[in-house]
Design a protein around this motif. Structure first.
Motif, short mmCIF file in Angstrom:
data_model
loop_
_atom_site.label_atom_id
_atom_site.label_comp_id
_atom_site.label_asym_id
_atom_site.label_seq_id
_atom_site.Cartn_x
_atom_site.Cartn_y
_atom_site.Cartn_z
N PRO A 25 -39.73 -6.21 0.19
CA PRO A 25 -38.39 -6.51 0.68
C PRO A 25 -38.31 -6.43 2.21
CG PRO A 25 -38.29 -4.99 -1.17
CD PRO A 25 -39.74 -5.13 -0.82
N GLY A 73 -40.25 -11.93 1.95
CA GLY A 73 -39.85 -10.90 1.00
C GLY A 73 -38.36 -11.01 0.68
N ASP A 74 -37.95 -10.27 -0.34
CA ASP A 74 -36.54 -10.27 -0.74
C ASP A 74 -35.66 -9.90 0.45
OD1 ASP A 74 -37.12 -10.96 -3.28
OD2 ASP A 74 -36.93 -8.92 -4.12
N GLY A 75 -34.57 -10.62 0.59
CA GLY A 75 -33.56 -10.26 1.58
C GLY A 75 -33.80 -10.82 2.96
#
Ligand SMILES: [Zn+2]
Ligand SMILES: [Zn+2]
Length: 348
Positions: A25, A73-75
């Motif tokens: 993330p 990554g996430d976000g």
């Protein structure tokens, strides 16, 4: 993927197979388009030992990197896969006062950083590989149009470091002033270009090697001086006896620091950029009045944006020799032998 890894202190790095990185993330994986080989990597290989810095091998070398966003990554927002980017190489805690200004090299809470007082290629895996994991998206800086990753990579250190050193002395470099660059190597020749592009100062370049002085002239130096016992006198003569307003020492040896003091003007700056390990004595009588002596280390993220702009506009163009990842050790060998032309950029 393949990566050039330093396995232990005081050893030759090795090209080995390692797993491809995946971003967690908030992280970004960059496909490397260029990874600059830096003289400081030689210090890692040759001199560092446990305790020299607060991190240890193994890690992948390469702390001046650019390429294309490979995976987010996430976000992570504001970046897209395939976008050309540079990697800001100093990875601080992100929340202390210095990091908030983008001056991660001077992070004041290093124990909260991904690695204390380091970054990719400096304790964590760097860019001498097909991919690099960047632990926070804020370190990924989009490239301006007109700048490719091979040209951009050295700007993140060989460009940013002299840019920061020059920029802090801008107020002392009006028309009529003189700046001296000692050591026209990988950083120094870019320092000459940055002085010419961003100030009206006359630039005097000093080196022991004739080919380095030629490079300085190509980069726009107004005058060159061969390093030696008469160098300080030549600089004083060239400045009407006053001395240089700003001296940038890209070597940092005892002899170059002594030259810097001898050539500097009152109220001037002597900035020690090179990590040659020399020392200089300061007493009331030994240095010009109000000469400020400072070390600098790397630069800030906002300054990287500025230096990339200079690069995209062709105002700052490091001299580059490219090497395949297979030949990366040759780049370091040439650097060690003093036969390397300009900055070595590894193109995986
Ligand atoms: Zn470096
Ligand atoms: Zn910090």
């Amino acid at each position: 993927m393949r990566a050039l890894r330093l396995r232990e202190w005081q050893s030759e790095p090795e090209l080995v197979e390692v797993p491809d990185p995946t971003p967690g993330p908030g992280q970004v994986v960059v496909r490397i388009g260029g990874a600059g080989a830096c003289h400081s990597d030689l210090h890692l290989m040759d001199e560092f030992e446990p305790g020299t810095v607060p991190w240890n091998p193994p890690f992948t070398l390469g702390h001046e990197n650019a390429g294309w966003v490979h995976a987010l990554g996430d976000g992570v927002t504001g970046l897209s896969v395939g976008q050309p980017v540079a990697v800001f190489g100093a990875w601080g805690c992100g929340t202390c006062a210095r990091c908030r200004l983008g001056i991660d090299p001077y992070c004041e809470n290093p124990s909260a950083a991904p690695v204390p007082s380091g970054g990719g290629g400096l304790g964590l895996d760097g860019g001498m590989a097909e991919f690099e994991l960047v632990p926070h998206a804020r370190h990924v800086v989009p490239l301006p149009e007109g700048l490719d990753p091979v040209q951009a990579a050295p700007l993140t250190d060989a460009g940013l470091t002299p840019y920061h050193a020059v920029r802090r002395s801008w107020p002392k470099l009006p028309p009529g002033s003189t700046a001296v660059v000692i050591g026209v190597g990988g950083l120094g020749h870019v320092g000459v270009q940055i002085l010419k592009a961003t100030t009206a100062a006359r630039v005097i370049a000093v080196d022991t090697r004739a080919e380095a002085l030629r490079l300085a002239e190509e980069c726009g130096a107004d005058r060159t001086v061969t390093s030696g016992p008469t160098a300080a006198e030549e600089i004083r003569d060239a400045t009407g006896g006053r001395g240089a307003d700003v001296v940038l020492d890209f070597v940092g040896a005892d002899s170059t620091l002594a030259l810097g003091v001898a050539a500097a003007r009152t109220v001037g700056d002597l900035t020690i950029v090179g990590i040659g390990g020399g020392t200089v004595g300061v007493s009331f009588f030994s240095v010009p009045y109000e000469l400020s002596i400072a070390t600098t280390y790397w630069g800030s993220r906002p300054e990287l944006v500025e230096v990339l702009d200079l690069g995209a506009r062709g105002l700052v163009r490091p001299s580059i020799t490219t090497f395949a990842l297979d030949d990366a050790l040759d780049a370091y060998r040439q650097m060690r032998d003093g036969t390397l032309e300009g900055r070595a950029v590894i193109v995986p």
